[in-house]
Design a protein around this motif. Structure first.
Motif, PDB file in Angstrom:
ATOM      1  N   ASP A  66       0.863  -1.184   0.000  1.00  0.00           N
ATOM      2  CA  ASP A  66       0.000   0.000   0.000  1.00  0.00           C
ATOM      3  C   ASP A  66       0.897   1.230   0.000  1.00  0.00           C
ATOM      4  OD1 ASP A  66      -2.561  -1.262   0.120  1.00  0.00           O
ATOM      5  OD2 ASP A  66      -2.095  -1.818   2.193  1.00  0.00           O
ATOM      6  N   MET A  67       0.659   2.110  -0.976  1.00  0.00           N
ATOM      7  CA  MET A  67       1.522   3.277  -1.159  1.00  0.00           C
ATOM      8  C   MET A  67       0.775   4.570  -0.861  1.00  0.00           C
ATOM      9  SD  MET A  67       2.612   2.384  -5.067  1.00  0.00           S
ATOM     10  CE  MET A  67       3.778   3.755  -5.180  1.00  0.00           C
ATOM     11  N   VAL A  68       1.515   5.534  -0.329  1.00  0.00           N
ATOM     12  CA  VAL A  68       1.038   6.918  -0.289  1.00  0.00           C
ATOM     13  C   VAL A  68       2.111   7.736  -0.993  1.00  0.00           C
ATOM     14  CG1 VAL A  68       0.311   8.858   1.147  1.00  0.00           C
ATOM     15  CG2 VAL A  68      -0.132   6.514   1.918  1.00  0.00           C
ATOM     16  N   PHE A  69       1.714   8.547  -1.960  1.00  0.00           N
ATOM     17  CA  PHE A  69       2.708   9.312  -2.714  1.00  0.00           C
ATOM     18  C   PHE A  69       2.099  10.612  -3.228  1.00  0.00           C
ATOM     19  CE2 PHE A  69       0.997   8.307  -6.942  1.00  0.00           C
ATOM     20  CZ  PHE A  69       0.248   7.167  -6.673  1.00  0.00           C
ATOM     21  N   SER A  70       2.984  11.541  -3.569  1.00  0.00           N
ATOM     22  CA  SER A  70       2.516  12.783  -4.176  1.00  0.00           C
ATOM     23  C   SER A  70       3.036  12.839  -5.600  1.00  0.00           C
ATOM     24  CB  SER A  70       3.023  13.985  -3.378  1.00  0.00           C
ATOM     25  OG  SER A  70       4.427  13.970  -3.371  1.00  0.00           O
ATOM     26  N   LEU A  71       2.191  13.280  -6.498  1.00  0.00           N
ATOM     27  CA  LEU A  71       2.565  13.336  -7.915  1.00  0.00           C
ATOM     28  C   LEU A  71       1.779  14.461  -8.554  1.00  0.00           C
ATOM     29  CD1 LEU A  71       4.257  11.575  -9.971  1.00  0.00           C
ATOM     30  CD2 LEU A  71       2.130  10.395 -10.473  1.00  0.00           C
ATOM     31  N   LYS A  72       2.504  15.487  -8.978  1.00  0.00           N
ATOM     32  CA  LYS A  72       1.824  16.571  -9.686  1.00  0.00           C
ATOM     33  C   LYS A  72       1.625  16.153 -11.135  1.00  0.00           C
ATOM     34  CE  LYS A  72       4.696  19.601  -7.842  1.00  0.00           C
ATOM     35  NZ  LYS A  72       5.542  20.785  -7.854  1.00  0.00           N
ATOM     36  N   ASP A  73       0.648  16.735 -11.827  1.00  0.00           N
ATOM     37  CA  ASP A  73       0.259  16.294 -13.157  1.00  0.00           C
ATOM     38  C   ASP A  73       1.418  16.168 -14.139  1.00  0.00           C
ATOM     39  OD1 ASP A  73      -2.265  15.926 -12.409  1.00  0.00           O
ATOM     40  OD2 ASP A  73      -3.021  17.859 -13.155  1.00  0.00           O
ATOM     41  N   ASN A  74       2.288  17.187 -14.168  1.00  0.00           N
ATOM     42  CA  ASN A  74       3.357  17.126 -15.165  1.00  0.00           C
ATOM     43  C   ASN A  74       4.709  16.704 -14.595  1.00  0.00           C
ATOM     44  OD1 ASN A  74       3.001  19.483 -13.854  1.00  0.00           O
ATOM     45  ND2 ASN A  74       2.853  20.785 -15.666  1.00  0.00           N
ATOM     46  N   ASP A  75       4.680  16.150 -13.364  1.00  0.00           N
ATOM     47  CA  ASP A  75       5.911  15.627 -12.774  1.00  0.00           C
ATOM     48  C   ASP A  75       6.278  14.301 -13.407  1.00  0.00           C
ATOM     49  OD1 ASP A  75       6.626  17.530 -11.038  1.00  0.00           O
ATOM     50  OD2 ASP A  75       6.034  16.474  -9.208  1.00  0.00           O
ATOM     51  N   LYS A  76       7.551  14.153 -13.736  1.00  0.00           N
ATOM     52  CA  LYS A  76       8.042  12.861 -14.198  1.00  0.00           C
ATOM     53  C   LYS A  76       8.181  11.912 -13.017  1.00  0.00           C
ATOM     54  CE  LYS A  76       9.574  10.922 -18.110  1.00  0.00           C
ATOM     55  NZ  LYS A  76       8.466   9.987 -18.278  1.00  0.00           N
ATOM     56  N   LEU A  77       8.609  12.478 -11.900  1.00  0.00           N
ATOM     57  CA  LEU A  77       8.914  11.661 -10.728  1.00  0.00           C
ATOM     58  C   LEU A  77       8.126  12.158  -9.517  1.00  0.00           C
ATOM     59  CD1 LEU A  77      10.938   9.316 -10.482  1.00  0.00           C
ATOM     60  CD2 LEU A  77      12.600  10.954  -9.614  1.00  0.00           C
ATOM     61  N   GLY A  78       7.346  11.275  -8.900  1.00  0.00           N
ATOM     62  CA  GLY A  78       6.623  11.627  -7.687  1.00  0.00           C
ATOM     63  C   GLY A  78       7.480  11.340  -6.459  1.00  0.00           C
ATOM     64  N   THR A  79       6.911  11.574  -5.297  1.00  0.00           N
ATOM     65  CA  THR A  79       7.616  11.288  -4.042  1.00  0.00           C
ATOM     66  C   THR A  79       6.814  10.286  -3.234  1.00  0.00           C
ATOM     67  OG1 THR A  79       8.500  13.525  -4.039  1.00  0.00           O
ATOM     68  CG2 THR A  79       8.594  12.332  -1.962  1.00  0.00           C
ATOM     69  N   LEU A  80       7.488   9.199  -2.874  1.00  0.00           N
ATOM     70  CA  LEU A  80       6.838   8.165  -2.066  1.00  0.00           C
ATOM     71  C   LEU A  80       6.934   8.586  -0.610  1.00  0.00           C
ATOM     72  CD1 LEU A  80       5.554   5.279  -2.320  1.00  0.00           C
ATOM     73  CD2 LEU A  80       7.821   4.367  -1.846  1.00  0.00           C
ATOM     74  N   THR A  81       5.795   8.695   0.061  1.00  0.00           N
ATOM     75  CA  THR A  81       5.858   9.113   1.459  1.00  0.00           C
ATOM     76  C   THR A  81       5.620   7.945   2.418  1.00  0.00           C
ATOM     77  OG1 THR A  81       3.564   9.831   1.313  1.00  0.00           O
ATOM     78  CG2 THR A  81       5.234  11.522   1.030  1.00  0.00           C
ATOM     79  N   GLU A  82       4.842   6.934   1.967  1.00  0.00           N
ATOM     80  CA  GLU A  82       4.630   5.750   2.810  1.00  0.00           C
ATOM     81  C   GLU A  82       4.580   4.523   1.935  1.00  0.00           C
ATOM     82  OE1 GLU A  82       1.255   5.457   5.514  1.00  0.00           O
ATOM     83  OE2 GLU A  82       1.348   7.635   5.745  1.00  0.00           O
ATOM     84  N   PHE A  83       5.104   3.412   2.449  1.00  0.00           N
ATOM     85  CA  PHE A  83       4.983   2.143   1.737  1.00  0.00           C
ATOM     86  C   PHE A  83       4.844   1.026   2.765  1.00  0.00           C
ATOM     87  CE2 PHE A  83       6.699  -1.659  -0.424  1.00  0.00           C
ATOM     88  CZ  PHE A  83       5.818  -1.707  -1.489  1.00  0.00           C
ATOM     89  N   ASN A  84       3.699   0.370   2.768  1.00  0.00           N
ATOM     90  CA  ASN A  84       3.464  -0.726   3.701  1.00  0.00           C
ATOM     91  C   ASN A  84       3.314  -2.022   2.916  1.00  0.00           C
ATOM     92  OD1 ASN A  84       3.285   0.921   6.158  1.00  0.00           O
ATOM     93  ND2 ASN A  84       1.491   1.773   5.108  1.00  0.00           N
ATOM     94  N   PRO A  85       4.373  -2.844   2.921  1.00  0.00           N
ATOM     95  CA  PRO A  85       4.343  -4.056   2.101  1.00  0.00           C
ATOM     96  C   PRO A  85       3.234  -5.023   2.541  1.00  0.00           C
ATOM     97  CG  PRO A  85       6.565  -3.623   2.895  1.00  0.00           C
ATOM     98  CD  PRO A  85       5.651  -2.688   3.633  1.00  0.00           C
ATOM     99  N   ILE A  86       2.536  -5.586   1.551  1.00  0.00           N
ATOM    100  CA  ILE A  86       1.552  -6.635   1.847  1.00  0.00           C
ATOM    101  C   ILE A  86       2.003  -7.960   1.237  1.00  0.00           C
ATOM    102  CG2 ILE A  86      -0.470  -5.176   2.227  1.00  0.00           C
ATOM    103  CD1 ILE A  86      -1.208  -5.409  -0.666  1.00  0.00           C
ATOM    104  N   PHE A  87       3.030  -7.917   0.382  1.00  0.00           N
ATOM    105  CA  PHE A  87       3.602  -9.141  -0.193  1.00  0.00           C
ATOM    106  C   PHE A  87       5.093  -8.908  -0.413  1.00  0.00           C
ATOM    107  CE2 PHE A  87       5.034 -11.608  -3.849  1.00  0.00           C
ATOM    108  CZ  PHE A  87       4.669 -12.897  -3.465  1.00  0.00           C
ATOM    109  N   PHE A  88       5.924  -9.722   0.268  1.00  0.00           N
ATOM    110  CA  PHE A  88       7.380  -9.562   0.168  1.00  0.00           C
ATOM    111  C   PHE A  88       8.008 -10.496  -0.866  1.00  0.00           C
ATOM    112  CE2 PHE A  88       6.650  -8.045   4.521  1.00  0.00           C
ATOM    113  CZ  PHE A  88       7.432  -6.899   4.546  1.00  0.00           C
ATOM    114  N   GLY A  89       7.354 -11.657  -1.125  1.00  0.00           N
ATOM    115  CA  GLY A  89       7.947 -12.647  -2.026  1.00  0.00           C
ATOM    116  C   GLY A  89       9.208 -13.273  -1.459  1.00  0.00           C
ATOM    117  N   LEU A  90       9.212 -13.528  -0.147  1.00  0.00           N
ATOM    118  CA  LEU A  90      10.417 -14.082   0.486  1.00  0.00           C
ATOM    119  C   LEU A  90      10.770 -15.456  -0.068  1.00  0.00           C
ATOM    120  CD1 LEU A  90       9.890 -13.052   4.223  1.00  0.00           C
ATOM    121  CD2 LEU A  90      11.437 -12.021   2.533  1.00  0.00           C
ATOM    122  N   GLU A  91       9.747 -16.277  -0.343  1.00  0.00           N
ATOM    123  CA  GLU A  91      10.013 -17.620  -0.887  1.00  0.00           C
ATOM    124  C   GLU A  91      10.522 -17.542  -2.330  1.00  0.00           C
ATOM    125  OE1 GLU A  91      10.020 -20.481   0.846  1.00  0.00           O
ATOM    126  OE2 GLU A  91       9.641 -19.165   2.553  1.00  0.00           O
TER     127      GLU A  91
END
Ligand SMILES: [Zn+2]
Length: 249
Positions: free
Chosen positions: A58-83
């Motif tokens: 689950d991500m929280v991020f900011s992205l303006k319309d003409n931005d190439k790159l947004g900023t990730l402010t939160e990331f809560n993994p729900i699947f790591f793929g450890l296996e």
């Protein structure tokens, strides 16, 4: 600046500066996006460590319309793929799926059904031993081609439109024709590959891969990779690695 929430699958990760990462996510509602995760490689960052390809969260991020790159402010993994990371073929299939998602999708062009199929595929890679995952790779590739409008024509001859059935007796696939070619038309297609009836049935009805013989699955995967190469006009970087590992399964 407004914050957006979405589910995202990390399909590319590059280190940036001392402690940050530039990441490409395939998000469920927003399609492909690029974000910077500031400080994500610091052990005590709010992201709890570097974010790896094939992680879903689950991500929280900011992205303006003409931005190439947004900023990730939160990331809560729900699947790591450890296996997945413990198994050679599964890991390479995961990287291959991430590469294909990056190559076949455009920024801000959402495909929620493809997102769900990609996450399902990662779960199959996580849960199954390496010798059981090839059918799931093929089903993922079909979903990718279908959802991005590049599905091959496997219901009839791509040239004369004759309907596919066992009476064809010989079965061919041509990447340049984007599908099946019958015996009467094959001479005109120099890139055609002959295939068995079982292989043709799997391409015609992908759910059949779940009960197919390994030899047919390998042939289907070889055909799909040649076809994907023709659609993209370049061979995916992971393609030959995946094909090499398939032969050792
Ligand atoms: Zn024909």
């Amino acid at each position: 600046m407004t914050l957006k929430k979405d589910k995202g699958l990390c399909i590319r990760a590059t280190d940036y500066s001392e402690s940050s990462q530039v990441l490409t996510f395939f998000t469920r509602a927003g399609g492909k996006i690029g974000v910077i995760a500031k400080g994500s490689r610091r052990p005590k960052s709010s992201f709890s460590g570097a974010i790896e390809v094939c992680t879903v969260g689950d991500m929280v991020f900011s992205l303006k319309d003409n931005d190439k790159l947004g900023t990730l402010t939160e990331f809560n993994p729900i699947f790591f793929g450890l296996e997945i990371r413990k198994k050679l073929f599964a890991l390479n299939c995961g990287f291959f799926a991430a590469e294909l998602l990056n190559l076949f999708t455009k920024e801000h062009d959402p495909h929620p059904a493809l997102f769900d199929d990609a996450v399902l595929f990662l779960h199959k890679l996580d849960e199954n031993p390496d010798n059981k995952v090839l059918p799931f790779l093929i089903l993922f590739e079909f979903s990718l081609l279908e959802n991005t409008g590049s599905q091959p024509a496997c219901g009839s001859c791509a040239n004369c439109k004759r309907k596919f059935d066992a009476d064809w007796k010989q079965f061919y696939f041509s990447p340049s024709a984007s599908g099946f070619i019958c015996r009467d038309c094959e001479a005109a297609f120099t890139d055609k590959k002959i295939m068995t009836f079982e292989c043709a049935c799997c391409l015609n009805q992908p759910s059949k891969v779940l009960n197919a013989q390994t030899a047919a699955l390998v042939a289907v995967e070889e055909i799909l990779i040649d076809y994907i190469t023709a659609v993209l006009e370049r061979r995916p970087k992971m393609a030959d690695m995946v094909l090499g590992l398939i032969k050792k399964l």
